[in-house]
Design an enzyme around this catalytic site. Structure first.
Site, short mmCIF file in Angstrom:
data_model
loop_
_atom_site.label_atom_id
_atom_site.label_comp_id
_atom_site.label_asym_id
_atom_site.label_seq_id
_atom_site.Cartn_x
_atom_site.Cartn_y
_atom_site.Cartn_z
N LEU A 52 0.81 -1.22 0.00
CA LEU A 52 0.00 0.00 0.00
C LEU A 52 0.85 1.27 0.00
CD1 LEU A 52 -2.74 -1.14 2.53
CD2 LEU A 52 -2.78 -1.24 0.04
N CYS A 53 2.12 1.13 -0.31
CA CYS A 53 3.02 2.29 -0.31
C CYS A 53 2.96 2.98 -1.68
CB CYS A 53 4.44 1.82 -0.01
SG CYS A 53 5.59 3.16 0.30
N HIS A 54 2.92 4.32 -1.68
CA HIS A 54 2.84 5.09 -2.92
C HIS A 54 4.17 5.04 -3.69
CE1 HIS A 54 -0.48 6.82 -0.56
NE2 HIS A 54 -1.04 7.08 -1.74
N MET A 67 8.95 5.24 4.80
CA MET A 67 9.11 3.83 4.44
C MET A 67 10.31 3.60 3.53
SD MET A 67 6.89 2.66 6.30
CE MET A 67 7.45 1.02 5.90
N GLU A 68 10.62 4.58 2.69
CA GLU A 68 11.81 4.45 1.84
C GLU A 68 13.08 4.42 2.69
OE1 GLU A 68 8.60 5.36 -0.82
OE2 GLU A 68 9.17 6.19 1.12
N ASP A 73 24.05 -11.20 4.12
CA ASP A 73 24.29 -12.07 2.97
C ASP A 73 25.78 -12.17 2.65
OD1 ASP A 73 23.42 -13.59 0.53
OD2 ASP A 73 24.36 -11.87 -0.44
#
Length: 435
Positions: free
Chosen positions: A350-352, A388-389, A403
């Site tokens: 739901l992130c733009h 969020m970014e 990793d």
């Protein structure tokens, strides 16, 4: 002749037992002191040399030094956030005691030394609180002044800060007595494996529940089963966190079931839902939706997030020396964080999808904790924020470090992922503040 004498003298010195030499530490005592205290061999050797190989005096001297260094380190580290920790819970015939001990990282909560510290503190609090039959709740200052082992609990914590090397604190304690006519039940939930030391259960969150009959003739076995079930239910509804609240971070409630059972419980949790606030990504029918930001004004928006990955000695030394077989760990992780931030809308449903004007990822090595600290900054001119970014960039950068190093150590821990600050938008600026 001179060569023969020199060779024989060398053999004589080489065969002379080291524990007979003045100022040298015997291997046996060195090994025993290491097992007893857990401090590095270098410090154990120095203690034995100072105490002339007397094991008892060396152990006493090491503990005194650890406490002194612990207080100094505790003062130095007191500003560092503690977002992790463990609960300790002991139940006996007199009642049940539960305490909360905070630390910085999830890595330390799995450390046997820290777990044993929580056990010692829980036992000490239980021994002190059970002397008073009344219900007790002790916050930070009061609980740290309780006596144990001829010292205060704050001294015991300070000593372990010097040994473990991470900020820690005994935050609070609660005691619920086992009185006549009541059934006492306790429960501790663990996020991974069950941990118990001599009857003291350790975990992320827990409950102490007391049930008393007010009327009727209920069977005692059924009451015990009901008490246990209610205790588990209340624990599973709790969330463990260390964010400071204005109200007490545990709950005391009284409930009636079928008008015959009276419940009182102590429940440790440190976050609460504000039911008057609505989630923007949920519609009236409870379904997920994407927020419409078409009517918002475009403003300059920035956000900074962080993450930490704890490597361990071997992996940290390779990253520090840039000798990883896969290449430069920090450079690869930096690029991974930048790439992830640009594709956040593809990862979070739901992130733009917004155009980023800048993304930067900085990684720094922390020698004291053998970790990599990561900060990601994102910036845009748009109608919605870039928190969020920033969080995605910091998280993926930490995953990339894992990793690159997983062939060396698979027990690395990614922790402390959080938003540090944001600017712009209708909700105003935000800055993470340690409380």
């Amino acid at each position: 002749m001179g060569r023969f004498l020199a060779t024989n003298v060398s053999l004589i010195l080489r065969g002379f037992p080291r524990h007979y030499c003045v100022g040298q530490a015997s291997k046996t005592n060195l090994s025993q002191l290491r097992k007893r205290t857990g401090v590095p061999l270098k410090n154990c050797r120095a203690a034995l040399q100072k105490c002339h190989n007397n094991l008892e005096e060396a152990e006493k001297w090491l503990k005194e030094q650890a406490q002194k260094e612990g207080w100094a380190r505790a003062d130095k580290l007191q500003s560092r956030p503690m977002s992790q920790g463990l609960l300790g819970l002991i139940q006996s015939r007199t009642g049940a005691t539960m305490i909360e001990v905070n630390c910085e990282t999830d890595f330390v909560t799995r450390n046997e030394k820290f777990q044993y510290l929580v056990y010692r503190l829980t036992l000490a609090c239980h021994n002190n609180l059970e002397k008073d039959a009344s219900k007790k709740v002790l916050q930070h200052e009061a609980v740290n002044t309780l006596p144990s082992e001829n010292k205060m609990l704050s001294d015991i914590v300070a000593q372990e800060v010097g040994t473990i090397g991470e900020n820690m604190r005994l935050r609070r304690a609660v005691f619920l007595p086992d009185s006549n006519g009541h059934i006492l039940s306790s429960y501790v939930h663990n996020s991974d494996k069950k941990v118990a030391i001599n009857g003291c259960h350790l975990g992320r969150f827990g409950t102490i529940l007391s049930v008393g009959k007010t009327s009727g003739t209920e069977n005692e076995d059924s009451l015990k089963e009901l008490t246990k079930d209610r205790g588990v239910t209340r624990s599973m509804a709790s969330v463990f966190s260390t964010r400071k609240q204005k109200k007490p971070n545990f709950h005391l409630s009284t409930q009636f079931i079928n008008k015959s059972l009276k419940f009182g419980h102590r429940n440790f949790c440190t976050s609460s839902l504000k039911y008057n606030q609505k989630l923007t990504h949920i519609d009236r029918n409870g379904k997920a939706k994407m927020v419409d930001v078409g009517n918002k004004e475009e403003t300059v928006r920035t956000a900074v997030a962080c993450a930490t990955i704890f490597l361990g000695d071997k992996a940290f030394s390779l990253v520090e020396a840039n000798k990883s077989k896969k290449g430069d760990v920090l450079i690869v992780a930096q690029l991974a964080g930048i790439m992830a931030a640009k594709r956040t809308s593809e990862l979070i449903p739901l992130c733009h999808n917004i155009g980023l004007s800048k993304v930067s990822v900085d990684l720094s090595l922390q020698k004291d904790t053998k970790s990599v600290y990561i900060e990601c900054m994102s910036k845009t001119v748009g109608k919605t924020g870039v928190e969020m970014e920033a969080i995605t960039g910091a998280s993926m950068s930490a995953i990339a470090v894992y990793d690159m190093c997983k062939a060396v150590d698979k027990e690395m821990v990614i922790s402390n992922i959080r938003l540090l600050s944001k600017k712009g938008g209708k909700s105003g600026d935000y800055m993470f503040v340690l409380k």
